[in-house]
Every structure is written in C-alpha cells, then in structure tokens.
Write a protein that holds these residues in place. Structure first.
Motif, mmCIF file in Angstrom:
data_model
loop_
_atom_site.group_PDB
_atom_site.id
_atom_site.type_symbol
_atom_site.label_atom_id
_atom_site.label_comp_id
_atom_site.label_asym_id
_atom_site.label_seq_id
_atom_site.Cartn_x
_atom_site.Cartn_y
_atom_site.Cartn_z
ATOM 1 N N TRP A 160 0.853 -1.181 0.000
ATOM 2 C CA TRP A 160 0.000 0.000 0.000
ATOM 3 C C TRP A 160 0.891 1.233 0.000
ATOM 4 N N MET A 161 0.462 2.286 -0.683
ATOM 5 C CA MET A 161 1.234 3.532 -0.703
ATOM 6 C C MET A 161 1.481 4.058 0.706
ATOM 7 N N SER A 162 0.529 3.856 1.586
ATOM 8 C CA SER A 162 0.684 4.351 2.963
ATOM 9 C C SER A 162 1.845 3.677 3.688
ATOM 10 N N GLU A 163 2.331 2.553 3.164
ATOM 11 C CA GLU A 163 3.463 1.835 3.762
ATOM 12 C C GLU A 163 4.813 2.319 3.226
ATOM 13 N N ILE A 164 4.791 3.200 2.231
ATOM 14 C CA ILE A 164 6.016 3.653 1.574
ATOM 15 C C ILE A 164 6.212 5.122 1.949
ATOM 16 N N PRO A 165 7.183 5.424 2.815
ATOM 17 C CA PRO A 165 7.303 6.780 3.375
ATOM 18 C C PRO A 165 7.263 7.927 2.360
ATOM 19 N N HIS A 166 7.973 7.827 1.252
ATOM 20 C CA HIS A 166 7.990 8.946 0.304
ATOM 21 C C HIS A 166 6.762 8.998 -0.606
ATOM 22 N N GLN A 167 5.865 8.001 -0.485
ATOM 23 C CA GLN A 167 4.639 8.003 -1.284
ATOM 24 C C GLN A 167 3.377 8.198 -0.447
ATOM 25 N N ALA A 168 3.480 8.018 0.855
ATOM 26 C CA ALA A 168 2.317 8.168 1.729
ATOM 27 C C ALA A 168 1.839 9.622 1.723
ATOM 28 N N ALA A 169 0.590 9.817 2.149
ATOM 29 C CA ALA A 169 0.061 11.181 2.278
ATOM 30 C C ALA A 169 0.990 11.966 3.186
ATOM 31 N N PRO A 170 1.291 13.190 2.866
ATOM 32 C CA PRO A 170 0.695 14.070 1.860
ATOM 33 C C PRO A 170 1.538 14.225 0.601
ATOM 34 N N SER A 171 2.241 13.184 0.149
ATOM 35 C CA SER A 171 3.102 13.293 -1.036
ATOM 36 C C SER A 171 2.282 13.710 -2.256
ATOM 37 N N ARG A 172 2.972 14.230 -3.261
ATOM 38 C CA ARG A 172 2.296 14.654 -4.491
ATOM 39 C C ARG A 172 1.652 13.469 -5.197
ATOM 40 N N ILE A 173 2.333 12.321 -5.273
ATOM 41 C CA ILE A 173 1.736 11.165 -5.954
ATOM 42 C C ILE A 173 0.482 10.708 -5.222
ATOM 43 N N TRP A 174 0.514 10.727 -3.888
ATOM 44 C CA TRP A 174 -0.680 10.370 -3.102
ATOM 45 C C TRP A 174 -1.815 11.352 -3.431
ATOM 46 N N ALA A 175 -1.515 12.640 -3.414
ATOM 47 C CA ALA A 175 -2.533 13.653 -3.680
ATOM 48 C C ALA A 175 -3.132 13.484 -5.073
ATOM 49 N N ASN A 176 -2.289 13.188 -6.060
ATOM 50 C CA ASN A 176 -2.778 12.978 -7.423
ATOM 51 C C ASN A 176 -3.682 11.754 -7.509
ATOM 52 N N CYS A 177 -3.258 10.648 -6.895
ATOM 53 C CA CYS A 177 -4.080 9.430 -6.892
ATOM 54 C C CYS A 177 -5.400 9.675 -6.169
ATOM 55 N N ARG A 178 -5.325 10.398 -5.067
ATOM 56 C CA ARG A 178 -6.528 10.723 -4.295
ATOM 57 C C ARG A 178 -7.514 11.508 -5.160
ATOM 58 N N GLN A 179 -7.019 12.505 -5.871
ATOM 59 C CA GLN A 179 -7.893 13.326 -6.708
ATOM 60 C C GLN A 179 -8.602 12.476 -7.761
ATOM 61 N N VAL A 180 -7.862 11.603 -8.426
ATOM 62 C CA VAL A 180 -8.460 10.757 -9.460
ATOM 63 C C VAL A 180 -9.459 9.777 -8.839
ATOM 64 N N ALA A 181 -9.112 9.199 -7.700
ATOM 65 C CA ALA A 181 -9.999 8.236 -7.044
ATOM 66 C C ALA A 181 -11.311 8.886 -6.597
ATOM 67 N N LEU A 182 -11.240 10.114 -6.135
ATOM 68 C CA LEU A 182 -12.437 10.790 -5.636
ATOM 69 C C LEU A 182 -13.257 11.462 -6.742
ATOM 70 N N GLU A 183 -12.581 11.976 -7.783
ATOM 71 C CA GLU A 183 -13.295 12.695 -8.836
ATOM 72 C C GLU A 183 -13.656 11.828 -10.035
ATOM 73 N N GLY A 184 -12.965 10.699 -10.212
ATOM 74 C CA GLY A 184 -13.256 9.828 -11.341
ATOM 75 C C GLY A 184 -12.861 10.409 -12.684
ATOM 76 N N ALA A 185 -11.889 11.323 -12.683
ATOM 77 C CA ALA A 185 -11.395 11.925 -13.922
ATOM 78 C C ALA A 185 -9.885 11.773 -13.973
ATOM 79 N N PRO A 186 -9.316 11.571 -15.167
ATOM 80 C CA PRO A 186 -7.868 11.411 -15.279
ATOM 81 C C PRO A 186 -7.128 12.690 -14.928
ATOM 82 N N LEU A 187 -5.852 12.518 -14.593
ATOM 83 C CA LEU A 187 -5.017 13.648 -14.204
ATOM 84 C C LEU A 187 -3.603 13.411 -14.715
ATOM 85 N N ALA A 188 -3.029 14.442 -15.291
ATOM 86 C CA ALA A 188 -1.632 14.391 -15.707
ATOM 87 C C ALA A 188 -0.847 15.348 -14.826
#
Length: 158
Positions: A91-119
């Motif tokens: 899980w991303m939460s288990e990887i220190p540099h990927q866990a919240a509030p990292s940028r990759i976490w925030a990007n994945c969160r946005q896509v998961a909650l909004e259902g729209a792609p993100l670049a």
C-alpha cells in the motif's frame, strides 16, 4: 514541480498537447477509446495484448476507498527498474515517500475521488539520478461505472 495539467476533459477525443510523453499520449488515447460514452472503463477492458508497447511503463493500483489507500497490483518492468524497492502488493501508505501528503498520493486521491484522469509532474525518487521528474498520467477504472476501484497509471521519465 507543478502539475502539467488539471483533470483531462471528459469529451476530449485527441491527446492533450500538455502530455509530453508519447507513452502517456498513447495510454490516454487508449483509455478514451475504452471509455466510449462512459466516464471510465473497467479493468477487464484494459487488455495487455493491446498495449504491449507501453506495458513496461504501466502501473495498476487497487483503490481502497475507506480508509483511502492505493495498493500496487502490477508494476511494469521499466517502472520496477527505477523504483527504490519491490512494491508489488504494498500500500502507498506503507512507503514513506509516497504516503500522504506526497504529491503522488494527492494525485491518486484526486483521481480516485473525482473519477477523472489527471496528468502531472512528480519529483522522481529512485535509483537513477539522471531523472528529475516523471510525467504521470493517472486514469480511473471502475467496475460499476461510478466508484473508482483501480487506477491505470503510465509514466514517462523527463
């Protein structure tokens, strides 16, 4: 580094000019074809034989909605070469540099909650020091057409 773009338009029929990576342009076109008239395709519609040329650059992430987290289900061979460890099944939460509030976490969160792609551009953290950023394209997948249950991610190194 800042985002290259915000959510991609749902009615776009051509790749976004903001996508610098040919890998991401190909993946976005493919994802849009699989959407048809829907917001997002299902995981079953992503057929490895149809995307052989980009498979080394693909991640599939399971999405757990509560509490929100992302698990690495599949990591393409090129991506695996550049990561700091073996993350399949983690899980991303288990990887220190990927866990919240990292940028990759925030990007994945946005896509998961909004259902729209993100670049977006994400600072590169990995073995290869010649890369500064990665251009990520995160696209939602859904079994029921509403709830995002997986992320189809492609990465180009910049």
């Amino acid at each position: 580094m800042n985002f290259v773009s915000g959510p991609l338009p749902q009615n776009a029929s051509a790749p976004l000019l903001a996508l610098r990576s040919p890998i991401n342009q190909f993946a976005y076109d493919y994802w849009k074809r699989k959407c048809g008239q829907r917001r997002m395709p299902t995981r079953d519609e992503i057929v490895p034989a149809e995307i052989v040329k980009i498979l080394p650059h693909v991640f599939l992430l399971d999405v757990r909605q509560s509490p929100l987290d992302f698990r690495y289900r599949l990591i393409g061979t090129k991506m695996d070469e550049h990561m700091n460890g073996r993350y399949t099944g983690m899980w991303m939460s288990e990887i220190p540099h990927q866990a919240a509030p990292s940028r990759i976490w925030a990007n994945c969160r946005q896509v998961a909650l909004e259902g729209a792609p993100l670049a977006g551009d994400t600072p590169y953290v990995g073995r290869n020091k010649e890369f500064l950023t990665t251009e990520d394209l995160i696209m939602p997948l859904s079994g029921d057409g509403e709830t995002v249950d997986m992320l189809f991610v492609t990465v180009g190194f910049v």
